[in-house]
Design a protein around this motif. Structure first.
Motif, PDB file in Angstrom:
ATOM      1  N   ASP A   1       0.823  -1.201   0.000  1.00  0.00           N
ATOM      2  CA  ASP A   1       0.000   0.000   0.000  1.00  0.00           C
ATOM      3  C   ASP A   1       0.865   1.262   0.000  1.00  0.00           C
ATOM      4  O   ASP A   1       0.622   2.199  -0.753  1.00  0.00           O
ATOM      5  N   PHE A   2       1.880   1.301   0.862  1.00  0.00           N
ATOM      6  CA  PHE A   2       2.760   2.468   0.940  1.00  0.00           C
ATOM      7  C   PHE A   2       4.127   2.031   1.452  1.00  0.00           C
ATOM      8  O   PHE A   2       4.262   0.981   2.090  1.00  0.00           O
TER       9      PHE A   2
ATOM     10  N   GLU B   1       1.053  -2.729   8.930  1.00  0.00           N
ATOM     11  CA  GLU B   1       2.136  -1.782   8.702  1.00  0.00           C
ATOM     12  C   GLU B   1       3.330  -2.166   9.559  1.00  0.00           C
ATOM     13  O   GLU B   1       3.193  -2.857  10.579  1.00  0.00           O
TER      14      GLU B   1
ATOM     15  N   VAL C   1       6.616   8.020  15.511  1.00  0.00           N
ATOM     16  CA  VAL C   1       5.967   7.454  14.319  1.00  0.00           C
ATOM     17  C   VAL C   1       4.663   6.792  14.767  1.00  0.00           C
ATOM     18  O   VAL C   1       4.644   5.619  15.158  1.00  0.00           O
TER      19      VAL C   1
ATOM     20  N   ARG D   1      -0.323  -2.435  13.323  1.00  0.00           N
ATOM     21  CA  ARG D   1       1.141  -2.453  13.306  1.00  0.00           C
ATOM     22  C   ARG D   1       1.630  -3.835  13.720  1.00  0.00           C
ATOM     23  O   ARG D   1       1.431  -4.273  14.851  1.00  0.00           O
TER      24      ARG D   1
ATOM     25  N   THR E   1       9.232   2.610   6.885  1.00  0.00           N
ATOM     26  CA  THR E   1       7.864   2.254   7.234  1.00  0.00           C
ATOM     27  C   THR E   1       7.167   1.827   5.953  1.00  0.00           C
ATOM     28  O   THR E   1       7.391   2.413   4.888  1.00  0.00           O
ATOM     29  N   TYR E   2       6.398   0.783   6.026  1.00  0.00           N
ATOM     30  CA  TYR E   2       5.673   0.311   4.853  1.00  0.00           C
ATOM     31  C   TYR E   2       4.434  -0.446   5.313  1.00  0.00           C
ATOM     32  O   TYR E   2       4.353  -0.920   6.452  1.00  0.00           O
ATOM     33  N   GLY E   3       3.470  -0.526   4.430  1.00  0.00           N
ATOM     34  CA  GLY E   3       2.225  -1.197   4.784  1.00  0.00           C
ATOM     35  C   GLY E   3       1.719  -2.067   3.658  1.00  0.00           C
ATOM     36  O   GLY E   3       1.923  -1.764   2.469  1.00  0.00           O
TER      37      GLY E   3
ATOM     38  N   GLU F   1       0.931   5.016  14.764  1.00  0.00           N
ATOM     39  CA  GLU F   1       0.346   3.974  13.926  1.00  0.00           C
ATOM     40  C   GLU F   1      -0.558   4.598  12.866  1.00  0.00           C
ATOM     41  O   GLU F   1      -1.253   5.576  13.117  1.00  0.00           O
ATOM     42  N   LYS F   2      -0.511   4.016  11.676  1.00  0.00           N
ATOM     43  CA  LYS F   2      -1.293   4.546  10.567  1.00  0.00           C
ATOM     44  C   LYS F   2      -2.745   4.112  10.698  1.00  0.00           C
ATOM     45  O   LYS F   2      -3.038   2.945  10.967  1.00  0.00           O
ATOM     46  N   LYS F   3      -3.643   5.047  10.507  1.00  0.00           N
ATOM     47  CA  LYS F   3      -5.067   4.758  10.616  1.00  0.00           C
ATOM     48  C   LYS F   3      -5.477   3.686   9.617  1.00  0.00           C
ATOM     49  O   LYS F   3      -5.114   3.722   8.439  1.00  0.00           O
TER      50      LYS F   3
ATOM     51  N   LYS G   1      -4.615   0.563   9.741  1.00  0.00           N
ATOM     52  CA  LYS G   1      -3.638  -0.520   9.681  1.00  0.00           C
ATOM     53  C   LYS G   1      -3.388  -1.078  11.077  1.00  0.00           C
ATOM     54  O   LYS G   1      -3.565  -0.393  12.077  1.00  0.00           O
TER      55      LYS G   1
END
Length: 266
Positions: free
Chosen positions: A126-127, A155, A181, A189, A142-144, A183-185, A187
């Motif tokens: 995704d990223f 992620e 950093v 971790r 960082t990657y997801g 946590e990405k919404k 996702k």
């Protein structure tokens, strides 16, 4: 006590004091030293984590049972002959490994420098981005993942380190906790115990082929039952292998075309 000895002791004391004040952190592996600049001292744990991951990876790759796959079992395979092997770990999760091919320097360079471009060619990603470059051989990523099979998006935040060891390369990474950093919404971790790759020239065609051994040991976290994770982790790795092989074939084709064009123009 001689004056020369006293002067030497004062110099050493000053150097030590300066390192203490500046918070100098460094690691040395295979004759290469990575030293954090003072402004990146906050990533001390990341550097030490990456170094520990590298040492664990090197030990794993050097184990004769890894090369023979003794103690590993066939987990997944495809029609191209790619086989993912797996074994249980003390953490209760599976460690998986697979071997893929490509040209050694191209594969290593792409693996190290091409992380941010992963979403462009790998639909499973995704990223991906670099949080910090600590040295020429160490960084934090960082990657997801997108939703894959029964696993919703995960992620990772991990520290990576690579070294050239003789005529091959080892790259290793491990998760780190960084308070800056979040946590990405959307996702979960996950935790990477170890991700590692060894890149060696294939003796059957050293100019064009690479034997790349990839190892992954991860806790996907979330609410997935452990037995379900252990069932799908090999499938996820095989899916990534297929995307990587396609990508490296495209890289080779473009380089071959560029070389041919240059020769034709000469």
């Amino acid at each position: 006590m001689s004056t020369k000895f006293l002067i030497t002791m004062v110099i050493l004391a000053n150097i030590f004091a300066m390192e203490q004040v500046l918070g100098v952190t460094s690691v040395t592996l295979h004759g290469v030293t990575d030293t954090l600049p003072p402004e990146k001292e906050k990533y001390k744990i990341a550097l030490e984590t990456a170094a520990a991951a590298f040492q664990d990876a090197e030990k794993l790759f050097a184990d004769p049972t890894f090369e023979s796959r003794d103690g590993w079992e066939d987990d997944q395979s495809n029609d191209d002959g790619d086989v993912v092997y797996a074994k249980d770990t003390e953490e209760g999760t599976k460690m998986v490994t697979v071997r893929v091919t490509g040209k050694v320097d191209d594969v290593m360079q792409e693996a190290w420098t091409g992380a941010s471009g992963l979403p462009e060619w790998n639909p499973n990603i995704d990223f991906a981005s670099t949080i910090a470059t600590l040295t020429d051989h160490v960084d934090i990523l960082t990657y997801g993942n997108n939703d894959i099979l029964v696993v919703s998006g995960r992620e990772f935040v991990s520290a990576r380190l690579y070294r050239k060891v003789g005529d091959y390369y080892i790259m290793a990474s491990r998760s780190v906790n960084l308070t800056d950093v979040p946590e990405k919404k959307g996702k979960v971790r996950a935790w990477l115990y170890l991700a590692a790759a060894r890149f060696r020239a294939d003796p059957t065609d050293p100019e064009n082929k690479t034997l790349t051994d990839v190892v992954m040991h991860v806790d996907l976290k979330g609410f997935l039952p452990e037995f379900l994770v252990n069932q799908v982790i090999g499938k996820i790795m095989l899916m990534d292998v297929e995307q990587n092989k396609k990508h490296f074939d495209e890289i080779k084709q473009k380089k071959d075309e560029a070389k041919k064009a240059a020769n034709d123009a000469a």
